[in-house]
Design a protein around this motif. Sequence first.
Motif, PDB file in Angstrom:
ATOM      1  N   UNK A  65       0.898  -1.233   0.114  1.00  0.00           N
ATOM      2  CA  UNK A  65      -0.265  -0.059  -0.125  1.00  0.00           C
ATOM      3  C   UNK A  65       0.517   1.474  -0.309  1.00  0.00           C
ATOM      4  N   UNK A  66       2.269   1.193   0.514  1.00  0.00           N
ATOM      5  CA  UNK A  66       3.175   2.549   0.585  1.00  0.00           C
ATOM      6  C   UNK A  66       3.561   1.892  -0.923  1.00  0.00           C
ATOM      7  N   UNK A  67       3.196   1.247  -1.514  1.00  0.00           N
ATOM      8  CA  UNK A  67       4.224   1.667  -2.836  1.00  0.00           C
ATOM      9  C   UNK A  67       3.111   2.010  -3.982  1.00  0.00           C
ATOM     10  N   UNK A  68       2.729   3.052  -4.077  1.00  0.00           N
ATOM     11  CA  UNK A  68       1.250   3.160  -5.513  1.00  0.00           C
ATOM     12  C   UNK A  68       2.242   2.232  -6.881  1.00  0.00           C
ATOM     13  N   UNK A  69       3.450   2.379  -7.259  1.00  0.00           N
ATOM     14  CA  UNK A  69       3.080   1.875  -8.276  1.00  0.00           C
ATOM     15  C   UNK A  69       2.995   0.161  -8.525  1.00  0.00           C
ATOM     16  N   UNK A  70       3.312  -0.044  -7.464  1.00  0.00           N
ATOM     17  CA  UNK A  70       2.578  -2.012  -7.595  1.00  0.00           C
ATOM     18  C   UNK A  70       1.737  -1.852  -7.365  1.00  0.00           C
ATOM     19  N   UNK A  71       0.513  -0.868  -6.687  1.00  0.00           N
ATOM     20  CA  UNK A  71      -0.488  -1.039  -6.937  1.00  0.00           C
ATOM     21  C   UNK A  71      -1.257  -0.855  -8.473  1.00  0.00           C
ATOM     22  N   UNK A  72      -1.123   0.378  -9.070  1.00  0.00           N
ATOM     23  CA  UNK A  72      -1.225   0.036 -10.549  1.00  0.00           C
ATOM     24  C   UNK A  72      -0.862  -1.039 -11.541  1.00  0.00           C
ATOM     25  N   UNK A  73      -0.396  -1.780 -11.264  1.00  0.00           N
ATOM     26  CA  UNK A  73       1.009  -2.908 -11.934  1.00  0.00           C
ATOM     27  C   UNK A  73      -0.377  -4.248 -11.369  1.00  0.00           C
ATOM     28  N   UNK A  74      -0.869  -3.949 -10.265  1.00  0.00           N
ATOM     29  CA  UNK A  74      -1.725  -4.467  -9.525  1.00  0.00           C
ATOM     30  C   UNK A  74      -3.246  -5.004 -10.517  1.00  0.00           C
ATOM     31  N   UNK A  75      -3.287  -4.031 -10.461  1.00  0.00           N
ATOM     32  CA  UNK A  75      -5.194  -3.173 -11.076  1.00  0.00           C
ATOM     33  C   UNK A  75      -5.028  -3.696 -12.037  1.00  0.00           C
ATOM     34  N   UNK A  76      -3.966  -3.195 -13.106  1.00  0.00           N
ATOM     35  CA  UNK A  76      -3.738  -3.249 -14.806  1.00  0.00           C
ATOM     36  C   UNK A  76      -5.258  -4.733 -14.972  1.00  0.00           C
ATOM     37  N   UNK A  77      -5.770  -4.405 -16.240  1.00  0.00           N
ATOM     38  CA  UNK A  77      -6.194  -5.258 -16.718  1.00  0.00           C
ATOM     39  C   UNK A  77      -7.881  -5.792 -15.807  1.00  0.00           C
ATOM     40  N   UNK A  78      -8.037  -5.451 -14.577  1.00  0.00           N
ATOM     41  CA  UNK A  78      -8.728  -5.899 -13.433  1.00  0.00           C
ATOM     42  C   UNK A  78     -10.117  -5.014 -13.434  1.00  0.00           C
ATOM     43  N   UNK A  79     -11.222  -6.053 -14.033  1.00  0.00           N
ATOM     44  CA  UNK A  79     -12.486  -4.986 -14.520  1.00  0.00           C
ATOM     45  C   UNK A  79     -13.208  -4.671 -12.577  1.00  0.00           C
ATOM     46  N   UNK A  80     -12.490  -5.503 -11.496  1.00  0.00           N
ATOM     47  CA  UNK A  80     -13.204  -4.935  -9.871  1.00  0.00           C
ATOM     48  C   UNK A  80     -12.118  -4.821  -9.233  1.00  0.00           C
ATOM     49  N   UNK A  81     -12.194  -4.634  -8.181  1.00  0.00           N
ATOM     50  CA  UNK A  81     -11.324  -4.440  -7.723  1.00  0.00           C
ATOM     51  C   UNK A  81     -11.922  -4.267  -5.707  1.00  0.00           C
ATOM     52  N   UNK A  82     -11.123  -4.790  -4.964  1.00  0.00           N
ATOM     53  CA  UNK A  82     -12.138  -4.613  -3.851  1.00  0.00           C
ATOM     54  C   UNK A  82     -10.560  -4.638  -2.682  1.00  0.00           C
ATOM     55  N   UNK A  83     -10.808  -3.465  -1.929  1.00  0.00           N
ATOM     56  CA  UNK A  83      -9.405  -2.718  -1.190  1.00  0.00           C
ATOM     57  C   UNK A  83     -10.366  -2.745  -0.267  1.00  0.00           C
ATOM     58  N   UNK A  84      -9.559  -4.486   0.430  1.00  0.00           N
ATOM     59  CA  UNK A  84      -9.813  -4.609   2.131  1.00  0.00           C
ATOM     60  C   UNK A  84      -8.751  -4.277   3.572  1.00  0.00           C
ATOM     61  N   UNK A  85      -7.129  -4.426   2.476  1.00  0.00           N
ATOM     62  CA  UNK A  85      -5.535  -4.584   3.105  1.00  0.00           C
ATOM     63  C   UNK A  85      -5.919  -3.081   4.505  1.00  0.00           C
ATOM     64  N   UNK A  86      -5.776  -2.916   5.273  1.00  0.00           N
ATOM     65  CA  UNK A  86      -5.652  -2.232   6.106  1.00  0.00           C
ATOM     66  C   UNK A  86      -4.598  -2.690   7.655  1.00  0.00           C
ATOM     67  N   UNK A  87      -4.232  -1.742   7.829  1.00  0.00           N
ATOM     68  CA  UNK A  87      -3.588  -2.148   9.350  1.00  0.00           C
ATOM     69  C   UNK A  87      -3.876  -1.668  10.209  1.00  0.00           C
ATOM     70  N   UNK A  88      -4.656  -3.077  10.942  1.00  0.00           N
ATOM     71  CA  UNK A  88      -5.323  -3.322  12.417  1.00  0.00           C
ATOM     72  C   UNK A  88      -5.399  -2.916  13.411  1.00  0.00           C
ATOM     73  N   UNK A  89      -4.871  -2.485  14.271  1.00  0.00           N
ATOM     74  CA  UNK A  89      -4.527  -2.380  15.492  1.00  0.00           C
ATOM     75  C   UNK A  89      -4.690  -1.197  16.367  1.00  0.00           C
TER      76      UNK A  89
END
Length: 330
Positions: free
Chosen positions: A52-76
């Motif tokens: 999540x702290x690397x925006x470029x990696x998020x762009x690569x991950x989302x490429x070609x995706x029809x749907x995105x569900x953002x569930x990741x979080x730091x929960x403490x």
Amino acid sequence: MTTLVTGATGFVGSAVARALAVRGHDLRLLVRTTSDRRNLAGLDAEVVIGDLTDPDSLVRAASGCRYVLHVAADYRVWVPDPAAMLRANVDGAVAMVRAAAQAGAERIVHCSSVAALGQIGDGSVADEATPTNEADFVGVYKRSKYLAEKAVLELAGRDQLPVVVVNPAAPVGPRDIKPTPTGKMIRDAAAGRMPAYLDTGLNIVHVDDVAEGHVLALERGRLGERYVLGGENMLLKDVLALVADVVHRRPPSIRLPEAAVWPVALVMEKLATLTGIAPMMTRDHLKMARKKMFYSSAKATAELGYQARPARLAVQDAVAWFRANGMLAR
């Protein structure tokens, strides 16, 4: 129909991924290099590395995706570096939504929390329309979820992005590998390590119902809207009594006044600062306990067809999973 899920190695994210798999989605899962991947067992999915702290990696991950569900979080509840949590939860959420939009995603589901909603606190039930006051968000986690949701909705409104927000209550159930703060409470209560309680309350919901709510929001949610995904509103005393009944123990009978616990919380925080080990109790815990976190899922029920099973089933499944995975003695 490639669907990206962030946080799929985690508690809620792994349940969301499984709910999507049942519906035939081709899954792509964003995973950090350091993530514990046990929750991915049995999932037929493409795994991509990112953070999540690397925006470029998020762009690569989302490429070609029809749907995105953002569930990741730091929960403490307690963190040694609050700024790191804000970067992950707030900046990371905005970066993920931007990446999904750049990829042309048809639908984006942002997993927020009831922690980001307004509270009444006196035992009355709040919902998506309850007014918020930023000063009421005690602790860095609650503040981060509030700021993340606010930023995501503002971005979506400004750029006309297809975003739906879900606000889970306190999920309980299988695959809580860390465990989460709520899961740790259930596990400790089942082990007989919670002989007393504070006068507070929360909304207990099965993690698989939360996952189903995510999918329903993806399929039916109105863009720009928020949906509480909750279960049963319960006093903490009653939650602990339920756990005790499930494991055949005596329920705790000692109600602790906040003033008696405050010095203990202060000492625990100081020790945590020295050792790096998260404290069992903090002053933020006590401040949050002043308000009962009771919420209604009526909107999700009416608009999404969302339903939640009884809290007892969530507790039973959590206890069974903790036992089966060596996290709780039989």
